[in-house]
Design a protein around this motif. Structure first.
Motif, PDB file in Angstrom:
ATOM      1  N   CYS A 159      46.879 -20.014 -38.068  1.00  0.00           N
ATOM      2  CA  CYS A 159      47.355 -19.511 -39.433  1.00  0.00           C
ATOM      3  C   CYS A 159      46.674 -20.127 -40.700  1.00  0.00           C
ATOM      4  O   CYS A 159      47.126 -20.927 -41.473  1.00  0.00           O
ATOM      5  CB  CYS A 159      48.902 -20.395 -39.592  1.00  0.00           C
ATOM      6  SG  CYS A 159      49.899 -19.521 -38.207  1.00  0.00           S
ATOM      7  N   LEU A 171      54.649 -17.061 -39.878  1.00  0.00           N
ATOM      8  CA  LEU A 171      54.719 -18.081 -38.806  1.00  0.00           C
ATOM      9  C   LEU A 171      55.868 -17.788 -37.885  1.00  0.00           C
ATOM     10  O   LEU A 171      55.775 -17.989 -36.690  1.00  0.00           O
ATOM     11  CB  LEU A 171      55.283 -19.528 -39.550  1.00  0.00           C
ATOM     12  CG  LEU A 171      53.924 -20.097 -40.134  1.00  0.00           C
ATOM     13  CD1 LEU A 171      54.537 -21.172 -40.857  1.00  0.00           C
ATOM     14  CD2 LEU A 171      52.920 -20.478 -39.042  1.00  0.00           C
ATOM     15  N   ASN A 178      51.737 -23.671 -35.116  1.00  0.00           N
ATOM     16  CA  ASN A 178      50.835 -23.428 -35.919  1.00  0.00           C
ATOM     17  C   ASN A 178      49.935 -22.001 -35.598  1.00  0.00           C
ATOM     18  O   ASN A 178      48.879 -22.047 -35.973  1.00  0.00           O
ATOM     19  CB  ASN A 178      49.761 -24.459 -36.502  1.00  0.00           C
ATOM     20  CG  ASN A 178      49.353 -24.257 -37.803  1.00  0.00           C
ATOM     21  OD1 ASN A 178      50.021 -23.747 -38.384  1.00  0.00           O
ATOM     22  ND2 ASN A 178      48.107 -24.472 -38.033  1.00  0.00           N
ATOM     23  N   ARG A 179      50.783 -21.167 -35.077  1.00  0.00           N
ATOM     24  CA  ARG A 179      50.189 -19.753 -34.710  1.00  0.00           C
ATOM     25  C   ARG A 179      51.113 -18.762 -35.426  1.00  0.00           C
ATOM     26  O   ARG A 179      52.520 -19.075 -35.473  1.00  0.00           O
ATOM     27  CB  ARG A 179      50.035 -19.537 -33.372  1.00  0.00           C
ATOM     28  CG  ARG A 179      48.941 -20.636 -32.615  1.00  0.00           C
ATOM     29  CD  ARG A 179      49.118 -20.302 -31.287  1.00  0.00           C
ATOM     30  NE  ARG A 179      48.481 -19.046 -30.805  1.00  0.00           N
ATOM     31  CZ  ARG A 179      48.879 -18.452 -29.631  1.00  0.00           C
ATOM     32  NH1 ARG A 179      49.888 -19.101 -28.921  1.00  0.00           N
ATOM     33  NH2 ARG A 179      48.374 -17.302 -29.337  1.00  0.00           N
ATOM     34  N   GLY A 180      50.628 -17.886 -35.670  1.00  0.00           N
ATOM     35  CA  GLY A 180      51.583 -16.618 -36.421  1.00  0.00           C
ATOM     36  C   GLY A 180      50.967 -15.275 -36.180  1.00  0.00           C
ATOM     37  O   GLY A 180      49.824 -15.246 -35.771  1.00  0.00           O
TER      38      GLY A 180
END
Length: 411
Positions: A159, A171, A178-180
């Motif tokens: 991200c 998100l 913390n990945r999107g």
């Protein structure tokens, strides 16, 4: 030396001979007269993930035969959800979700933005170190080639926004460490060995992953994919000469019998200069799909004013598939569906299941040369003396089809 079909289908990781490979999240491409399969993972009986990466599977059209080939050099770690294209004599594999073994016992996993090239003649891997700002480390992105560029779009991963670039990142409602989802749009210049973030016109697609992308002439098309908790069915067009994005069909939440429903992890494969075939995927009810649609594409100029047409095709008794690959077999012109998952992939209480065979969809009539070779193969013993008088290449084709029953190829 060609391997027998059962030998090819044996996996690594110490499996017994005769065990069939059943992959998901792999890549598959057509390279002239070959089909090349690499990477992905396989679920064992305990639902544990085993990655495949040291070998590639190659199907040679002239021999009607699979070979399981060992590769060398800077071999990529086990990877799923990567993007792959063929440019020149190389298979390029970009990004993905990797599992890398460190100190024999410690496994490190995560997204990557690495790019590797496999020489399809020598089977030598090279990790490429391009100049410029690299893509966001992500998996379930798409890539395609045009001119001397490899284009990249979207994905699910880190991200952070590349400096000075306009990239949307979502998100989502769920915690993803913390990945999107993103809508990065960039290209790799093969000749100059550098990443570029080109200026574009119009409105590019929203962030998404597990979508599908194709190229027809100088036009790229993107369909569907997941954004947060929604799986889309919108269709975008990019004129690769002017880098102009146009939305041809907006996403629809309501059922429409004239177009596919929203989905991710589907395949979209070019089968002619004016059409592509959509198969399967995963819908908004977390249901694996088995529907098949033809997308009819007109000239780019009329795409601005006319609505592309979807036509549902009837194929009975086909397994649902998601996170599979689909390729057009060069000789028969059949659409081959390779690997994937047939059950709800997000249901942790249900054992995931891979398809048990290659599905071959007859989209159009096969060439007469191919049909004649298959027919001669069925009567090989009776016709083999006469076959001595036909060209050597046709003899080899008939002999290979007589030795291997192509109607029962499995993956």
């Amino acid at each position: 030396m060609g391997l027998g079909l059962e030998t090819y289908l044996c996996g690594c990781h110490g499996r017994a001979r005769g065990h069939r490979r059943k992959l998901a999240g792999h890549v598959a491409v057509t390279a002239q007269d070959r089909i090349v399969v690499w990477g992905g993972y396989e679920l064992d009986e305990q639902n544990q993930i085993n990655y495949a990466h040291r070998k590639v599977a190659m199907y040679t059209v002239a021999l009607a035969q699979w070979r399981y080939r060992v590769t060398h050099g800077q071999i990529p770690p086990g990877t799923c959800g990567a993007a792959a294209v063929v440019a020149g004599h190389h298979l390029f594999v970009l990004a993905g979700f990797q599992q890398d073994l460190v100190l024999d016992e410690l496994w490190i996993t995560g997204n990557t933005n690495a790019i590797y090239a496999l020489n399809l003649s020598s089977l030598l891997w090279s990790r490429i170190s391009p100049k410029g700002i690299p893509p966001i480390a992500a998996d379930k992105l798409t890539a395609w080639t045009f001119d001397h560029f490899i284009y990249v779009f979207g994905g699910f991963g880190e991200c952070h926004t590349p400096p000075g670039e306009s990239v949307e990142i979502v998100l989502g409602a769920e915690a993803h460490v913390n990945r999107g989802w993103n809508n990065q749009f960039l290209r790799y210049d093969v000749a100059l060995n550098q990443w570029e973030w080109p200026h574009y016109r119009g409105h590019k697609p929203s962030p998404r992953a597990a979508h599908a992308a194709i190229v027809v002439g100088s036009s790229a098309f993107i369909f569907g994919g997941r954004l947060d908790n929604t799986r889309l069915n919108d269709l975008y067009h990019c004129d690769l000469n002017s880098l102009t994005w146009t939305c041809l069909m907006t996403a629809s939440e309501n059922f429409d019998p004239t177009r596919p429903q929203g989905r991710s992890w589907h395949s979209l494969t070019v089968v002619s200069a004016t059409s592509a075939i959509l198969y399967g995927g995963y819908d908004n009810r977390n249901t694996p799909l088995s529907d098949c649609w033809r997308l009819d594409l007109s000239e780019p100029k009329s795409l601005q004013t006319s609505r592309p047409r979807w036509t549902r095709l009837a194929f009975a008794d086909r397994q649902p598939r998601l996170w599979h690959q689909a390729v057009l077999e060069p000789e028969s012109r059949q659409l081959w569906l390779l690997g994937g998952v047939v059950k709800d992939i997000l249901n942790q209480h249900e054992l995931n299941q891979h398809p048990d065979k290659i599905d071959k969809l007859v989209i159009e009539a096969s060439p007469l040369k191919y049909l004649a070779a298959v027919t001669c193969a069925k009567h090989y013993e009776r016709l083999k003396r006469d076959l001595e008088f036909i060209p050597k290449s046709l003899q080899a084709s008939v002999k290979s089809k007589a030795a291997i029953d192509v109607s029962h190829l499995e993956f």
